[in-house]
Each structure stands twice: as structure tokens, then as C-alpha cells.
Design a protein around this motif. Structure first.
Motif, PDB file in Angstrom:
ATOM      1  N   ARG A  73      -3.887 -10.540  -8.924  1.00  0.00           N
ATOM      2  CA  ARG A  73      -3.872  -8.956  -8.973  1.00  0.00           C
ATOM      3  C   ARG A  73      -4.430  -9.193  -8.013  1.00  0.00           C
ATOM      4  O   ARG A  73      -4.641  -7.854  -7.481  1.00  0.00           O
ATOM      5  CB  ARG A  73      -4.132  -8.798 -10.267  1.00  0.00           C
ATOM      6  N   ARG A  74      -5.498  -9.733  -7.856  1.00  0.00           N
ATOM      7  CA  ARG A  74      -6.884  -9.567  -6.720  1.00  0.00           C
ATOM      8  C   ARG A  74      -6.085  -9.662  -5.288  1.00  0.00           C
ATOM      9  O   ARG A  74      -6.654  -8.544  -4.811  1.00  0.00           O
ATOM     10  CB  ARG A  74      -7.846 -10.172  -7.394  1.00  0.00           C
ATOM     11  N   LEU A  75      -5.626 -10.369  -5.452  1.00  0.00           N
ATOM     12  CA  LEU A  75      -4.652 -10.562  -3.849  1.00  0.00           C
ATOM     13  C   LEU A  75      -2.946  -9.609  -3.665  1.00  0.00           C
ATOM     14  O   LEU A  75      -3.337  -8.860  -2.637  1.00  0.00           O
ATOM     15  CB  LEU A  75      -3.389 -11.704  -4.104  1.00  0.00           C
ATOM     16  N   GLN A  76      -2.543  -9.369  -4.554  1.00  0.00           N
ATOM     17  CA  GLN A  76      -1.757  -7.797  -4.681  1.00  0.00           C
ATOM     18  C   GLN A  76      -2.131  -6.987  -4.564  1.00  0.00           C
ATOM     19  O   GLN A  76      -1.551  -6.097  -3.312  1.00  0.00           O
ATOM     20  CB  GLN A  76      -1.021  -7.903  -6.439  1.00  0.00           C
ATOM     21  N   LYS A  77      -3.213  -5.765  -4.743  1.00  0.00           N
ATOM     22  CA  LYS A  77      -4.002  -5.361  -4.282  1.00  0.00           C
ATOM     23  C   LYS A  77      -4.170  -4.568  -3.155  1.00  0.00           C
ATOM     24  O   LYS A  77      -3.998  -3.537  -2.007  1.00  0.00           O
ATOM     25  CB  LYS A  77      -4.685  -4.178  -5.186  1.00  0.00           C
ATOM     26  N   HIS A  78      -3.948  -5.410  -2.461  1.00  0.00           N
ATOM     27  CA  HIS A  78      -4.725  -5.620  -1.265  1.00  0.00           C
ATOM     28  C   HIS A  78      -3.979  -6.158  -0.099  1.00  0.00           C
ATOM     29  O   HIS A  78      -4.071  -5.689   0.983  1.00  0.00           O
ATOM     30  CB  HIS A  78      -6.059  -6.655  -0.740  1.00  0.00           C
ATOM     31  N   ILE A  79      -3.024  -7.265  -0.184  1.00  0.00           N
ATOM     32  CA  ILE A  79      -1.752  -6.886   0.553  1.00  0.00           C
ATOM     33  C   ILE A  79      -0.202  -6.537   0.213  1.00  0.00           C
ATOM     34  O   ILE A  79       0.072  -6.490   1.285  1.00  0.00           O
ATOM     35  CB  ILE A  79      -1.065  -8.679  -0.104  1.00  0.00           C
ATOM     36  N   TYR A  80      -0.739  -5.510  -1.060  1.00  0.00           N
ATOM     37  CA  TYR A  80       0.094  -4.419  -1.008  1.00  0.00           C
ATOM     38  C   TYR A  80       0.383  -3.035   0.591  1.00  0.00           C
ATOM     39  O   TYR A  80       0.774  -2.844   0.723  1.00  0.00           O
ATOM     40  CB  TYR A  80       0.564  -4.041  -2.361  1.00  0.00           C
ATOM     41  N   LYS A  81      -1.144  -2.777   0.298  1.00  0.00           N
ATOM     42  CA  LYS A  81      -1.434  -2.300   1.952  1.00  0.00           C
ATOM     43  C   LYS A  81      -0.545  -2.800   2.992  1.00  0.00           C
ATOM     44  O   LYS A  81      -0.330  -1.606   3.322  1.00  0.00           O
ATOM     45  CB  LYS A  81      -2.805  -2.013   1.568  1.00  0.00           C
ATOM     46  N   LEU A  82      -1.162  -3.286   2.666  1.00  0.00           N
ATOM     47  CA  LEU A  82      -0.698  -4.316   4.416  1.00  0.00           C
ATOM     48  C   LEU A  82       0.738  -4.319   4.550  1.00  0.00           C
ATOM     49  O   LEU A  82       1.642  -3.907   5.666  1.00  0.00           O
ATOM     50  CB  LEU A  82      -0.616  -6.231   4.931  1.00  0.00           C
ATOM     51  N   TRP A  83       1.691  -4.559   3.589  1.00  0.00           N
ATOM     52  CA  TRP A  83       2.859  -4.756   3.289  1.00  0.00           C
ATOM     53  C   TRP A  83       3.742  -3.341   3.936  1.00  0.00           C
ATOM     54  O   TRP A  83       4.740  -3.319   4.228  1.00  0.00           O
ATOM     55  CB  TRP A  83       3.504  -5.123   2.256  1.00  0.00           C
ATOM     56  N   SER A  89       9.458  -7.762  -5.783  1.00  0.00           N
ATOM     57  CA  SER A  89       9.608  -6.782  -7.323  1.00  0.00           C
ATOM     58  C   SER A  89       9.407  -5.285  -7.078  1.00  0.00           C
ATOM     59  O   SER A  89       9.855  -4.192  -6.900  1.00  0.00           O
ATOM     60  CB  SER A  89       8.606  -6.927  -8.416  1.00  0.00           C
ATOM     61  N   TYR A  90       8.779  -5.145  -5.871  1.00  0.00           N
ATOM     62  CA  TYR A  90       8.285  -3.473  -4.900  1.00  0.00           C
ATOM     63  C   TYR A  90       9.901  -3.087  -4.332  1.00  0.00           C
ATOM     64  O   TYR A  90      10.302  -1.890  -4.165  1.00  0.00           O
ATOM     65  CB  TYR A  90       7.112  -4.454  -3.884  1.00  0.00           C
ATOM     66  N   CYS A  91      10.750  -4.279  -3.683  1.00  0.00           N
ATOM     67  CA  CYS A  91      12.272  -3.710  -3.347  1.00  0.00           C
ATOM     68  C   CYS A  91      13.350  -3.768  -4.881  1.00  0.00           C
ATOM     69  O   CYS A  91      13.575  -3.303  -4.237  1.00  0.00           O
ATOM     70  CB  CYS A  91      12.802  -5.638  -2.683  1.00  0.00           C
ATOM     71  N   VAL A  92      13.074  -4.316  -5.833  1.00  0.00           N
ATOM     72  CA  VAL A  92      13.260  -3.919  -6.994  1.00  0.00           C
ATOM     73  C   VAL A  92      13.239  -2.253  -6.612  1.00  0.00           C
ATOM     74  O   VAL A  92      13.827  -0.990  -7.024  1.00  0.00           O
ATOM     75  CB  VAL A  92      14.021  -4.486  -8.126  1.00  0.00           C
ATOM     76  N   THR A  93      12.264  -1.640  -7.151  1.00  0.00           N
ATOM     77  CA  THR A  93      11.709   0.050  -7.460  1.00  0.00           C
ATOM     78  C   THR A  93      12.519   0.356  -6.384  1.00  0.00           C
ATOM     79  O   THR A  93      11.661   1.855  -6.234  1.00  0.00           O
ATOM     80  CB  THR A  93      10.294  -0.480  -8.012  1.00  0.00           C
ATOM     81  N   GLY A  94      12.366  -0.159  -5.125  1.00  0.00           N
ATOM     82  CA  GLY A  94      12.821   0.705  -3.760  1.00  0.00           C
ATOM     83  C   GLY A  94      11.840   1.210  -3.356  1.00  0.00           C
ATOM     84  O   GLY A  94      11.150   2.127  -1.848  1.00  0.00           O
ATOM     85  N   GLU A  95      10.294   0.893  -3.300  1.00  0.00           N
ATOM     86  CA  GLU A  95       9.353   0.924  -2.776  1.00  0.00           C
ATOM     87  C   GLU A  95       8.918   0.293  -1.374  1.00  0.00           C
ATOM     88  O   GLU A  95       8.376   0.690  -0.570  1.00  0.00           O
ATOM     89  CB  GLU A  95       7.705   0.629  -3.758  1.00  0.00           C
TER      90      GLU A  95
END
Length: 375
Positions: A176-186, A250-256
Motif C-alpha cells: 500500500r505504501r507503493l500503491q499511493k505513489h505509483i497511482y499518482k503517476l498512472w 483493479s483501477y481499470c475495472v473501476t474505470g479510474e
């Protein structure tokens, strides 16, 4: 005698640095050994005298590794050295959980010293080196993992501890520590309709410095940091089969996010084809395979693709091949197949130096790297 033996005095008493620790521990100065050894090691680290003069690991290997798998290790290491000395480039492929096994301690130095020019790895190895970097202190080692009951395994899951053999990776502090930062880049790339390869997103995250606040190991022991600093080419086939790949899906499934924001396997193959074409010269690239699986199976196919499918002439075969694996030859096994089988698929030539070391890669790979590095 003084309560602390000065290092300069110690050097006069024991001028042969190479054997100082042994002499001290066998002498009447035993009770002074801890402080003396500490000063000695600090001196050795600063000047590299001990390592450059004695090469203790390489010397041990050459003296004791004389037969069977140990001799194959020496042959492969010497072949690796010769390949580089001849001016050729090397690919290393990482399967299994080598990053969680902290191969970065030696692999990072291989990268810094230009002993490897391209890496192919699983998505797990790509991310787990960074997870170890930012969450090392939260990892838990379970030496008696073979004795765990299903209930005890369930209890680990309930605590957010994902087990890899004897090592548990903490869900919250690592994933989760990586997730919040990599999500911003995605998300930023998605909004701008930009597309990048998985490792390029990881490089952006590391180079931004946003993770420095979490570092829990010496960053020089992270192979991903060493790779990012050099912008080392990386191929990550099957990235979707990783924690970050699952999270992206999972973000693709939600449409984000859109699936096309992260480039996929076909684009990695074309990326590799272009790299191989421009770097293989007349004599080809070396192939050092740790484990089996897609990390090795995917990139080795670039040579027959260039030759057979694109029908290009003069495409050099892989010019060195070594595999470390505990997989045995069996009906239909690829990881356990002998190297000569790859000749029939147009991957290796008759003259390609070929080595197989049937052993534990977490033991063998660091030893070979140490030999190549002159440790």
C-alpha cells in the motif's frame, strides 16, 4: 594493555592485513578483538585494501569449488568474465523471489560496474526490490515455515503478512505504501494520454525522490535504484502477474484508469528486438538466467523472432548461456531442459558456451556476482 587497541598499533603488530582477524582471535588479545575488528573493517571499507588485494570470496571459490555443481559455478563465472572482457554485453534474467531474497546487495554493484547491460525480470522482482527498500524493518522471517499449520498461515494473512518461503512481506507498509505513489503517476499519465512501460513508471517514482522518506536499507543495496540511476533497459514480461499489476487492473475495472496507459508484453518484445538489434554487434549478447519461467522464456525468443519471423540475415545467436535452476529434466519441462535443446529452436548456436548449475540461486548467483566483481 590499553582498553582499546589503536588500529595503527594493531597494524604494526600484525602487518599482514589479510590475516589480521584470524590472528587477533587466536591471540591473547581476544578480549580486544571486537573493538579492533570494528576499526579494521572500517579501514578496509574506506580503502578497499583488503578486498582489492586478497579477493577472499573469489580465492575461496577457486580453491574449494573443484567438482560437480561447484565446478560448474566456477566455469560459468569465468565464462561470464571472458564474455565481458571480449567486449560483449550481458542480459541477466530474474525469476522467483530474488528481490525478496535481497539479491540487490550484489546485483546493484554489478549494475554500477557495468557487468550487466539489460535485465529481464518478473513484475514481482521489479516491485519487491523497492518494497524491501521502503519496508524492510516490517518484514518477518519465519525459519520454521515448513511446520506452519493451515491455521497459522491464515493468521499471517489476517495480520497482512504475505509469506514467500521463510519471509513475510507486510501488506500495509510494502504494497500500500507503493500503491499511493505509483497511482499518482498512472493517473497523471492517463489524464495526459501518455503511455509508459511498467519499469519506466517505477523509474519515475524512484527518481522523483518521493520514496526517500521511507528508506529502511542502504539504497546502494537496491538494484532498482542502481538501475534507475543508469536508466538500465529492463524487460518485464507478464507484468500483470504481480501485485502492482493486479492493483493497476483493479483501477481499470473501476474505470479510474485505462488499460492502455501501461504498455504491455508485445511492446516489451518490440522494445527488446530494437535493443538487441542495436547492441548485439556481430557476436551476440550473453544470457545469464536465474531460475526459469517467463523472465527467461520471453527474452530468449527475441533471436529466433528476428531471424525466422522477420527473416533478417546476420542476426547473432545468444553468445553465452548460463542457467541456475533446481528444475530437473522431465517430459515437457522447459526450465529443466538442457541448453542444447535451445539449439533446435534457433536460440543458441553450436559454439555458444553453455552452463547449467543445478542448485539454489540465492546461494549461487551472489557467489558468481562476487567472482565477476573481484570480491
Amino acid at each position: 594493555m590499553p582498553s582499546r587497541l589503536p588500529f595503527e598499533t594493531s597494524c604494526r603488530l600484525f602487518p599482514n592485513y589479510k590475516f589480521v582477524p584470524v590472528i587477533v582471535l587466536q591471540s591473547n588479545f581476544f578480549r580486544y578483538a571486537p573493538c579492533f575488528l570494528s576499526e579494521f573493517l572500517n579501514f578496509a571499507r574506506k580503502t578497499s585494501v583488503l578486498m582489492s588485494q586478497s579477493k577472499p570470496i573469489s580465492s575461496f571459490i577457486e580453491k574449494h569449488f573443484l567438482h560437480f555443481n561447484s565446478a560448474a559455478l566456477v566455469d560459468a563465472a569465468r565464462g561470464y568474465q571472458k564474455h565481458l572482457t571480449d567486449g560483449k554485453k550481458m542480459m541477466i534474467t530474474l525469476a522467483g523471489a530474488m528481490s525478496t531474497g535481497e539479491l540487490g546487495i550484489s546485483l546493484a554493484e554489478m549494475i554500477r560496474q557495468d557487468k550487466v547491460q539489460i535485465i529481464s525480470c518478473t513484475g514481482a522482482n521489479l516491485e519487491e526490490d523497492i518494497m524491501n527498500l521502503v519496508a524492510h524493518d516490517y518484514y518477518k522471517r519465519i525459519p520454521n515455515y515448513r511446520d506452519l499449520t493451515p491455521q497459522e498461515e491464515w493468521d499471517l494473512l489476517s495480520k497482512g503478512m504475505n509469506r514467500v518461503t521463510d519471509t513475510c512481506i507486510p501488506e500495509e507498509e510494502a504494497f500500500r505504501r507503493l500503491q499511493k505513489h505509483i497511482y499518482k503517476l498512472w493517473k497523471e499519465a492517463d489524464d495526459k494520454r501518455e503511455r509508459y512501460l511498467p519499469h519506466e513508471f517505477m523509474y519515475k517514482m524512484l527518481n522523483s525522490g518521493v520514496l526517500k522518506q521511507y528508506y529502511q536499507i542502504d539504497p546502494k543495496n537496491s538494484w532498482m535504484i542502481a538501475a534507475a540511476e543508469k536508466n538500465l533497459p529492463i524487460v518485464v514480461p507478464g507484468w500483470e502477474d504481480s501485485t502492482m499489476g493486479n492493483i493497476f487492473a483493479s483501477y481499470c475495472v473501476t474505470g479510474e484508469l485505462k488499460p492502455t496507459t501501461v504498455k504491455g508484453g508485445i511492446e516489451y518484445m518490440t522494445y527488446l528486438a530494437d535493443w538487441y538489434t542495436h547492441n548485439s554487434g556481430e557476436h551476440g549478447i550473453g544470457f545469464f538466467q536465474i531460475g526459469g519461467g517467463i523472465a527467461g522464456d520471453f527474452p530468449i525468443c527475441v533471436v529466433p523472432m528476428l531471424h525466422q519471423d522477420l527473416e533478417r540475415d546476420g542476426v547473432p545467436f545468444w553468445s553465452y548461456f548460463c542457467q541456475i535452476s533446481d528444475s530437473t529434466t522431465s517430459y515437457g519441462s522447459y526450465s529443466g531442459a538442457v541448453p542444447n535443446e535451445k539449439i533446435t529452436w534457433g536460440k543458441l548456436s553450436i559454439d555458444t558456451p553453455k552452463f547449467i548449475i543445478e542448485s539454489d540461486a540465492t546461494i549461487v548467483a551472489p557467489l558468481i556476482f562476487a567472482y565477476v566483481l573481484g570480491w
